[in-house]
Design a protein around this motif. Structure first.
Motif, mmCIF file in Angstrom:
data_model
loop_
_atom_site.group_PDB
_atom_site.id
_atom_site.type_symbol
_atom_site.label_atom_id
_atom_site.label_comp_id
_atom_site.label_asym_id
_atom_site.label_seq_id
_atom_site.Cartn_x
_atom_site.Cartn_y
_atom_site.Cartn_z
ATOM 1 N N SER A 1 -14.352 57.809 -37.489
ATOM 2 C CA SER A 1 -14.728 56.488 -38.040
ATOM 3 C C SER A 1 -14.951 55.264 -37.128
ATOM 4 O O SER A 1 -15.865 54.669 -37.190
ATOM 5 C CB SER A 1 -13.960 56.237 -39.038
ATOM 6 N N SER B 1 -18.477 53.402 -36.274
ATOM 7 C CA SER B 1 -18.517 52.110 -36.606
ATOM 8 C C SER B 1 -18.696 51.387 -35.426
ATOM 9 O O SER B 1 -19.148 50.195 -35.318
ATOM 10 C CB SER B 1 -17.237 51.567 -37.602
ATOM 11 N N GLN C 1 -10.521 50.745 -36.844
ATOM 12 C CA GLN C 1 -10.210 51.444 -38.113
ATOM 13 C C GLN C 1 -8.898 51.741 -38.357
ATOM 14 O O GLN C 1 -8.028 51.949 -37.669
ATOM 15 C CB GLN C 1 -11.239 52.588 -38.406
#
Length: 252
Positions: free
Chosen positions: A55, A59, A63
């Motif tokens: 993740s 991104s 996170q």
């Protein structure tokens, strides 16, 4: 470490070995290197960490670690799915792309393939030891770590985790100059403390100091991660300096 390591390829290979252990060892087996954990707990930790890293890569930003429910699939299948997800994310992002990581080092995406490979290596050792007889644990752990990966793991501890732990407020592990020598790969490091708690200087290709610790690359790596006792290493110079370094917090 003369030949560059393909961290993604080694991550996938090591993760496949971890999944194979999950297929053969009782998930309720205790993990000696992680007191209080079972092999199932270790699988959840490693698999959720892979989802977390994926993740971040996709991104480029920090996170939260996902809260993972106990899987209804086999542990090996569930873990293999998280491996595939992270490998796909690594392939989808250029290693030079700006990307958050937790350490006070360059914030680039390439950090994660190396970090997750070494995370998997250390926990593969844990998993293998969970399935081994007590008198075979040390030997079985050492055989799980190829020498070139172990040497890179030692270098990662010095370049990533020593500064990370200092940034988190832990006492410095390097308080006197110390040398580290991998007897099988020829890699050497000299760690020199810097005043005011800054990260130590790391000089590669030489091992000198008030004490020099020697061992195979795997022995060094596993000692730094507290998976082997420091007594397996050879000490030249001041044994008190060596003991203080080994007792310090170089890794989480």
């Amino acid at each position: 470490m003369s030949t560059p390591i393909d961290h993604l390829a080694e991550f996938e290979r090591t993760a496949a070995e971890f999944a194979a252990v999950l297929d053969t060892v009782d998930p309720a087996a205790a993990v000696p290197g992680c007191p209080g954990w079972t092999l199932a707990d270790l699988a959840l930790h490693l698999g959720s960490g892979q989802r977390w890293a994926a993740s971040i890569l996709l991104s480029g930003t920090r996170q939260k670690v996902p809260e993972v429910l106990r899987t209804t699939a086999s542990w090996a299948d569930w873990y293999a799915g998280t491996t595939a997800a992270l490998a796909a994310a690594i392939r989808a992002v250029d290693p030079d792309e700006p990307c958050w990581n937790f350490a006070p080092v360059e914030q680039r995406a390439g950090f994660w393939s190396r970090r997750r490979m070494h995370e998997t290596v250390i926990h593969l050792v844990d998993a293998v030891q969970a399935g081994a007889a007590p008198d075979q644990r040390a030997a079985s752990g050492l055989t799980a770590v190829p020498a070139e990966l172990a040497a890179d793991g030692v270098d990662e501890v010095f370049g990533v985790f020593l500064p990370r732990l200092l940034a988190r407020g832990f006492e410095p592990a390097v308080t006197r100059q110390i040398g580290i020598r991998a007897t099988d790969t020829g890699d050497e490091w000299t760690l020199t403390p810097v005043p005011q708690g800054d990260r130590p200087q790391v000089e590669r290709a030489k091992a000198t100091g008030e004490a020099v610790l020697s061992g195979t690359a795997a022995e060094l790596d596993l000692c730094l991660w507290k998976r082997l006792p420091g007594s397996v290493l050879t000490v030249e110079g001041d044994p008190a300096v060596a003991a203080a370094f080994l007792a310090g917090k170089a890794t989480p």
